[in-house]
Scaffold this motif. Sequence first.
Motif, PDB file in Angstrom:
ATOM      1  N   TRP A   1      -1.402  -4.428  -2.202  1.00  0.00           N
ATOM      2  CA  TRP A   1      -1.206  -3.696  -0.952  1.00  0.00           C
ATOM      3  C   TRP A   1      -2.224  -2.574  -0.799  1.00  0.00           C
ATOM      4  O   TRP A   1      -2.723  -2.322   0.299  1.00  0.00           O
ATOM      5  CB  TRP A   1       0.206  -3.137  -0.870  1.00  0.00           C
ATOM      6  CG  TRP A   1       1.242  -4.152  -0.473  1.00  0.00           C
ATOM      7  CD1 TRP A   1       1.060  -5.287   0.263  1.00  0.00           C
ATOM      8  CD2 TRP A   1       2.633  -4.107  -0.783  1.00  0.00           C
ATOM      9  NE1 TRP A   1       2.241  -5.955   0.418  1.00  0.00           N
ATOM     10  CE2 TRP A   1       3.218  -5.250  -0.208  1.00  0.00           C
ATOM     11  CE3 TRP A   1       3.417  -3.218  -1.493  1.00  0.00           C
ATOM     12  CZ2 TRP A   1       4.584  -5.520  -0.319  1.00  0.00           C
ATOM     13  CZ3 TRP A   1       4.775  -3.489  -1.608  1.00  0.00           C
ATOM     14  CH2 TRP A   1       5.348  -4.626  -1.025  1.00  0.00           C
TER      15      TRP A   1
ATOM     16  N   HIS B   1      -5.506  -4.080   0.243  1.00  0.00           N
ATOM     17  CA  HIS B   1      -5.409  -4.523   1.634  1.00  0.00           C
ATOM     18  C   HIS B   1      -5.460  -3.328   2.577  1.00  0.00           C
ATOM     19  O   HIS B   1      -6.172  -3.348   3.585  1.00  0.00           O
ATOM     20  CB  HIS B   1      -4.122  -5.333   1.833  1.00  0.00           C
ATOM     21  CG  HIS B   1      -4.066  -6.037   3.144  1.00  0.00           C
ATOM     22  ND1 HIS B   1      -3.111  -5.749   4.084  1.00  0.00           N
ATOM     23  CD2 HIS B   1      -4.850  -6.995   3.684  1.00  0.00           C
ATOM     24  CE1 HIS B   1      -3.301  -6.515   5.146  1.00  0.00           C
ATOM     25  NE2 HIS B   1      -4.345  -7.273   4.925  1.00  0.00           N
TER      26      HIS B   1
ATOM     27  N   TYR C   1       3.075   2.374   5.051  1.00  0.00           N
ATOM     28  CA  TYR C   1       2.574   0.997   5.116  1.00  0.00           C
ATOM     29  C   TYR C   1       3.329   0.123   4.097  1.00  0.00           C
ATOM     30  O   TYR C   1       3.769  -0.979   4.411  1.00  0.00           O
ATOM     31  CB  TYR C   1       1.066   0.998   4.843  1.00  0.00           C
ATOM     32  CG  TYR C   1       0.459  -0.339   4.558  1.00  0.00           C
ATOM     33  CD1 TYR C   1       0.072  -1.191   5.592  1.00  0.00           C
ATOM     34  CD2 TYR C   1       0.239  -0.764   3.249  1.00  0.00           C
ATOM     35  CE1 TYR C   1      -0.500  -2.417   5.320  1.00  0.00           C
ATOM     36  CE2 TYR C   1      -0.339  -1.978   2.976  1.00  0.00           C
ATOM     37  CZ  TYR C   1      -0.708  -2.807   4.015  1.00  0.00           C
ATOM     38  OH  TYR C   1      -1.276  -4.026   3.741  1.00  0.00           O
ATOM     39  N   VAL C   2       3.499   0.647   2.890  1.00  0.00           N
ATOM     40  CA  VAL C   2       4.229  -0.090   1.852  1.00  0.00           C
ATOM     41  C   VAL C   2       5.680  -0.307   2.287  1.00  0.00           C
ATOM     42  O   VAL C   2       6.219  -1.405   2.144  1.00  0.00           O
ATOM     43  CB  VAL C   2       4.161   0.631   0.488  1.00  0.00           C
ATOM     44  CG1 VAL C   2       5.138   0.030  -0.516  1.00  0.00           C
ATOM     45  CG2 VAL C   2       2.746   0.589  -0.059  1.00  0.00           C
TER      46      VAL C   2
ATOM     47  N   CYS D   1       5.714  -3.091   4.708  1.00  0.00           N
ATOM     48  CA  CYS D   1       5.488  -4.382   4.033  1.00  0.00           C
ATOM     49  C   CYS D   1       6.739  -4.856   3.301  1.00  0.00           C
ATOM     50  O   CYS D   1       7.099  -6.032   3.362  1.00  0.00           O
ATOM     51  CB  CYS D   1       4.320  -4.269   3.053  1.00  0.00           C
ATOM     52  SG  CYS D   1       2.709  -4.087   3.832  1.00  0.00           S
TER      53      CYS D   1
END
Length: 191
Positions: free
Chosen positions: A98, A101, A152-153, A156
């Motif tokens: 992650w 990315h 963001y994590v 996800c």
Amino acid sequence: MSYGYGAAPGGQPGGFPGGFPGQQQDPLFGYFSAVAGQDGQISAEELQACLTQANFSGGYKPFNLETCRLMINMLDRDMSGQMGFNEFKELWAVMNGWKQHFMSIDRDMSGTVDAQEMNQAICSMGYRLSPQAMNIIVKRYSTHGKITFDDYVACCVKLRSLTDIFRRRDQAQQGAATFQYDDFIQCIMST
């Protein structure tokens, strides 16, 4: 990144007599045992400290505790509410993926992504969401239109968990599933 922390009290990784067979050779095990302590499990608070120390969120600011809880729930196969070594090892690999990315879509290297970059990121992960769903995601996970790495994590993890739950109920793989209200609440609250 270096993982050299040495053995815990008792002379063995994690302080367990003899350690865990086959795990002493894994360089990540020393790091895991230093974080996990005597119980050999990592709690959300311990994971937060670990990710903060590893500077995953950038600027050495504390990693979001709720995101840590979500990550543990995502990989908690034994339903202990904590992470054992194998779960931690899997998370470490996922986190590094992650991070790579995130860095690849953060074109201006600001440490945040905007709505367009987030849309691109989600599409590149294979999710096909409506503009309305993307707007909800950006509103939920951004501050002033910018999404930090730990948010963001969290996004996800939530997408992965909800997609897994939905796929288990969409037996015909038609993009439709039926939920009873109680089942729906349990699914949402467990992610």
